[in-house]
Design a protein around this motif. Structure first.
Motif: not given
Ligand code: SF4
Length: 279
Positions: A244-250, A252, A277-278
């Protein structure tokens, strides 16, 4: 976003061996090829085998002819005898490490020990151990159960191959007080242990861990447990589609690991998705 992939992620030798034996059987046999239960605990890999022509039987009654491949987790001794009695051809894909557990338990029983398996009660590997189905060999899942074991004179203990050393050690220290003679075999598989250690090392360096593998896979679930217990945010997924894209918010730094039954193509898909995505 930096991505660290565990060098231990994916197939172990036992799973590779089981898959190779099954595909070789499929290529060489004219009749149907069945596995007794899913060959390994990865739904996508089992589906792939099914598409290639390998059938999964849930009971012996479903198999009228052909070849029976014994799954990597093994089958209970009584069922093995029943398969032998049918006269069906058998291909033994049981992992040698699982066979060792079965052999050690049989020896301990023969030598008069009360035998305990530290593991999950309903896991097929544990069910394949002599005496489990009959209730003669005991299963201990947690410290409370270990503490509640009636005192016995001679106690033999083995571990389900995918347990963590930490958990096994804790149970053993409790069992020490439940017997006069304690005989313990360290039967945790080296492949499972290495995956746990390597995943833990990565979990300590990253903001989030993705653990890839069957939700029904004991060794994958254990990896997720080990990573989560280190305090790292951990998600257990079977395929790239679950990210899920929200998992990756913030995030690093992200760590990737995978169970011993996770196929390489699924790991590649996850890596590709994260890389895209990165960028
Ligand atoms: S994880 Fe270990 S015990 Fe399980 S199949 Fe692989 S090599 Fe065998």
């Amino acid at each position: 976003m930096e991505i660290i992939l565990s060098k231990e992620a994916g197939f172990c030798f036992g799973v590779k061996r089981a898959l190779e034996l099954t595909l070789k059987t499929l290529a060489n046999e004219k009749g149907h090829v069945y596995t007794m239960g899913p060959l390994i605990h990865n739904p996508q890999a089992v589906e792939d085998l099914k598409n290639k022509g390998v059938l999964v039987a849930e009971s012996l009654d479903e198999i009228k002819s052909g070849v029976v491949v014994l799954r990597s987790h093994g089958v209970p001794p009584k069922l093995y005898q029943q398969i032998l009695d049918t006269g069906l051809k058998i291909v033994d894909a049981v992992c040698p490490n699982v066979k060792l557990v079965q052999k050690l338990v049989a020896q301990l029983k023969q030598n008069g020990y009360t035998v305990v398996v530290v593991g999950e009660k309903n896991h097929p590997e544990v069910m394949s151990v002599p005496g489990i189905v009959e209730g003669e060999t005991l299963v201990i899942e947690n410290i409370e159960q270990a503490a509640g074991l009636p005192w016995v004179k001679r106690l033999g203990v083995v571990a389900q191959t995918t347990q963590t050393c930490e958990h096994f050690r804790k149970i053993i220290s409790v069992l020490l007080h439940r017997t006069f003679e304690l005989r313990t075999y360290h039967t945790i598989c080296e492949a499972a242990e290495k995956r746990q250690q390597n995943s833990l090392d990565i979990a300590k360096q990253v903001n989030m861990m993705l653990v890839i593998g069957g939700k029904n896979s004991a060794n994958t679930s254990r990896l997720a447990q080990v990573c989560a217990m280190s305090g790292c945010t951990t998600h257990h997924i079977e395929t790239a589609a679950e990210i899920q894209s929200e998992w990756l918010k913030g995030i690093e730094k992200i760590g990737i690991t995978a169970g011993a039954s996770t196929p390489p193509w699924i790991i590649d898909e996850v890596m590709d998705k994260l890389t895209a995505i990165s960028l």
